[in-house]
Write an enzyme that holds these catalytic residues in place. Sequence first.
Site, PDB file in Angstrom:
ATOM      1  N   GLN A   1     -22.603  -8.772 -23.003  1.00 23.08           N
ATOM      2  CA  GLN A   1     -22.364  -9.004 -21.579  1.00 23.08           C
ATOM      3  C   GLN A   1     -21.149  -9.905 -21.392  1.00 23.08           C
ATOM      4  OE1 GLN A   1     -26.496 -10.563 -21.129  1.00 23.08           O
ATOM      5  NE2 GLN A   1     -26.475  -9.433 -19.219  1.00 23.08           N
ATOM      6  N   ASN A   2     -20.624 -10.394 -22.513  1.00 23.72           N
ATOM      7  CA  ASN A   2     -19.578 -11.404 -22.413  1.00 23.72           C
ATOM      8  C   ASN A   2     -18.203 -10.774 -22.221  1.00 23.72           C
ATOM      9  OD1 ASN A   2     -21.613 -13.239 -22.847  1.00 23.72           O
ATOM     10  ND2 ASN A   2     -21.320 -13.239 -25.062  1.00 23.72           N
TER      11      ASN A   2
ATOM     12  N   ASN B   1     -33.097 -16.938 -28.983  1.00 17.34           N
ATOM     13  CA  ASN B   1     -32.754 -17.374 -27.632  1.00 17.34           C
ATOM     14  C   ASN B   1     -33.416 -18.702 -27.304  1.00 17.34           C
ATOM     15  OD1 ASN B   1     -31.305 -16.623 -25.276  1.00 17.34           O
ATOM     16  ND2 ASN B   1     -33.208 -16.113 -24.235  1.00 17.34           N
TER      17      ASN B   1
ATOM     18  N   ASP C   1     -35.048 -19.305 -24.499  1.00 15.90           N
ATOM     19  CA  ASP C   1     -36.352 -19.047 -23.875  1.00 15.90           C
ATOM     20  C   ASP C   1     -36.854 -17.649 -24.224  1.00 15.90           C
ATOM     21  OD1 ASP C   1     -36.117 -21.470 -22.168  1.00 15.90           O
ATOM     22  OD2 ASP C   1     -34.465 -20.306 -21.298  1.00 15.90           O
TER      23      ASP C   1
ATOM     24  N   GLY D   1     -29.116 -14.876 -27.011  1.00 13.38           N
ATOM     25  CA  GLY D   1     -28.410 -15.643 -25.987  1.00 13.38           C
ATOM     26  C   GLY D   1     -28.270 -14.962 -24.641  1.00 13.38           C
ATOM     27  N   THR D   2     -29.325 -14.338 -24.186  1.00 10.64           N
ATOM     28  CA  THR D   2     -29.261 -13.720 -22.857  1.00 10.64           C
ATOM     29  C   THR D   2     -30.572 -13.925 -22.127  1.00 10.64           C
ATOM     30  OG1 THR D   2     -29.158 -11.613 -21.648  1.00 10.64           O
ATOM     31  CG2 THR D   2     -29.787 -11.490 -23.962  1.00 10.64           C
TER      32      THR D   2
ATOM     33  N   CYS E   1      -1.966   2.560  -8.750  1.00 11.25           N
ATOM     34  CA  CYS E   1      -1.628   3.848  -9.372  1.00 11.25           C
ATOM     35  C   CYS E   1      -2.462   4.131 -10.626  1.00 11.25           C
ATOM     36  CB  CYS E   1      -0.138   3.926  -9.690  1.00 11.25           C
ATOM     37  SG  CYS E   1       0.361   2.899 -11.092  1.00 11.25           S
TER      38      CYS E   1
ATOM     39  N   HIS F   1     -19.756  -5.565 -19.575  1.00 11.10           N
ATOM     40  CA  HIS F   1     -19.168  -6.088 -18.349  1.00 11.10           C
ATOM     41  C   HIS F   1     -17.643  -6.090 -18.404  1.00 11.10           C
ATOM     42  CE1 HIS F   1     -23.213  -8.254 -17.384  1.00 11.10           C
ATOM     43  NE2 HIS F   1     -23.284  -6.945 -17.339  1.00 11.10           N
TER      44      HIS F   1
ATOM     45  N   CYS G   1      -3.798  -0.804 -13.209  1.00 15.69           N
ATOM     46  CA  CYS G   1      -3.198  -1.054 -11.898  1.00 15.69           C
ATOM     47  C   CYS G   1      -4.185  -0.616 -10.819  1.00 15.69           C
ATOM     48  CB  CYS G   1      -1.886  -0.285 -11.760  1.00 15.69           C
ATOM     49  SG  CYS G   1      -1.244  -0.329 -10.069  1.00 15.69           S
TER      50      CYS G   1
ATOM     51  N   PRO H   1     -17.092 -22.363 -20.758  1.00 16.92           N
ATOM     52  CA  PRO H   1     -17.844 -22.993 -19.676  1.00 16.92           C
ATOM     53  C   PRO H   1     -18.551 -21.956 -18.808  1.00 16.92           C
ATOM     54  CG  PRO H   1     -15.499 -22.955 -19.170  1.00 16.92           C
ATOM     55  CD  PRO H   1     -15.647 -22.330 -20.516  1.00 16.92           C
ATOM     56  N   ASP H   2     -19.653 -22.346 -18.246  1.00 14.79           N
ATOM     57  CA  ASP H   2     -20.344 -21.485 -17.293  1.00 14.79           C
ATOM     58  C   ASP H   2     -19.737 -21.763 -15.921  1.00 14.79           C
ATOM     59  OD1 ASP H   2     -21.953 -20.135 -15.605  1.00 14.79           O
ATOM     60  OD2 ASP H   2     -23.815 -21.147 -16.152  1.00 14.79           O
ATOM     61  N   PHE H   3     -19.012 -20.761 -15.400  1.00 15.35           N
ATOM     62  CA  PHE H   3     -18.277 -21.037 -14.158  1.00 15.35           C
ATOM     63  C   PHE H   3     -19.210 -21.181 -12.966  1.00 15.35           C
ATOM     64  CE2 PHE H   3     -18.472 -17.107 -11.741  1.00 15.35           C
ATOM     65  CZ  PHE H   3     -18.872 -16.189 -12.686  1.00 15.35           C
ATOM     66  N   ARG H   4     -20.486 -20.850 -13.153  1.00 13.33           N
ATOM     67  CA  ARG H   4     -21.426 -20.989 -12.047  1.00 13.33           C
ATOM     68  C   ARG H   4     -22.063 -22.376 -12.006  1.00 13.33           C
ATOM     69  NH1 ARG H   4     -22.479 -15.976 -14.088  1.00 13.33           N
ATOM     70  NH2 ARG H   4     -22.029 -14.216 -12.721  1.00 13.33           N
TER      71      ARG H   4
ATOM     72  N   ASP I   1     -15.386 -12.685 -22.810  1.00 12.47           N
ATOM     73  CA  ASP I   1     -14.441 -13.612 -23.430  1.00 12.47           C
ATOM     74  C   ASP I   1     -13.723 -13.020 -24.635  1.00 12.47           C
ATOM     75  OD1 ASP I   1     -16.488 -13.830 -25.482  1.00 12.47           O
ATOM     76  OD2 ASP I   1     -17.528 -15.149 -24.076  1.00 12.47           O
TER      77      ASP I   1
HETATM   78 ZN   LIG Z   1       0.709   0.793 -10.301  1.00 13.99          ZN
END
Ligand SMILES: [Zn+2]
Length: 360
Positions: free
Chosen positions: A188-189, A304, A306, A279-280, A219, A208, A216, A115-118, A191
């Site tokens: 860029q994905n 794509n 577009d 697809g970008t 540390c 990305h 962490c 899903p596109d979270f936006r 997933d």
């Molecule tokens: Zn740590």
Amino acid sequence: MLYYKPSILNVCRCCFTAKFLSRRGLSTTQNLSRTNLPHQKILTHFPHAQKNAAFLSQFIYCPTACGGTRGLFGGSRDNVHQQTLEDIAENIRERKFKRVVVMAGAGISTPSGIPDFRSPGSGLYDNLQQYNLPYAEAIFEINYFRHNPNPFFALAKELYPGNYQPNLTHYFIRLLHDKGQLLRMYTQNIDGLERMAGIPPNMLVEAHGTFATATCTVCRRDYKGEELRKDVMEGKIPKCSTCKGVIKPDIVFFGEELPQPFFSYLRDFPIADLLIVMGTSLEVEPFASLAGAVRGSVSRLLINRDLVGPFSWASRHTDVAELGDVVSGVKKLVELLGWKQELETLMKAGGDEASINMEE
Ligand SMILES: [Zn+2]
């Protein structure tokens, strides 16, 4: 026809156009109206223009002088062969293209149901609303994460590797790799579907970041994504076993440095012999600029919905755009390649593997 606005020629040194304008006796404002629409022929003469939207806005458009079909630099492209999808398929099949670079975005993941979270209305977006994010992008802001990591981990739970299966586009790239013709895939994905399709991590640049590894935040101890899975799936914030700091999956947040492998584009793009963009929207920098980083003579294939990026404003006769549904576009290429059978076998094996992994 477009002319370069002479008032800023001092800084740009595009004197060729300045001479042209004075030869025609055109003043800078007479009969000229501004537009942001670039002109391909001009752009090919100003390669640096291809990278800079501000530069583009400095072009001016002349509605009176463009009557003819001849461009500013004379000649036409009538005798230049416009490359087609068939040409590209033939060159891949005959192994003339052996160092293919692929760039991909969210459009190759949506067929897997990511899903596109936006997008309002997508389950994920509605899920995130309960966290009262000030704006959707805050979920990827490191300062917001330090203040409240819950929305990010809600997204992580949704996207964690294993929830979705790769689709035909991922397996097509895997097949390209199996045939020894993939130089690198830049995605860029986040997933992880590329890895799930069996594309080895060293063939991938996850621009990305990835959920496959984590660090962490206090540390800097390294973790494997799998070590966090249980906590993430149970909706808990994973904590470092050494210092109790929050462990953050290695997803690149806004303002964070790009992962080191991203810079292999400096090596990959100059030696690529085919660039496939899939697809970008080519809107997110610095990823988007990569499309212009291959040599000028190199074929570029866009699959794509577009027409985007340099395919729309600096297209070359070696560019091919296969517009519409991404999976259909890849299918068409696969059929031209005669790889249908092999791809189906690969997908079946991948599907079986994935279902075995899920059962474990
Ligand atoms: Zn740590």
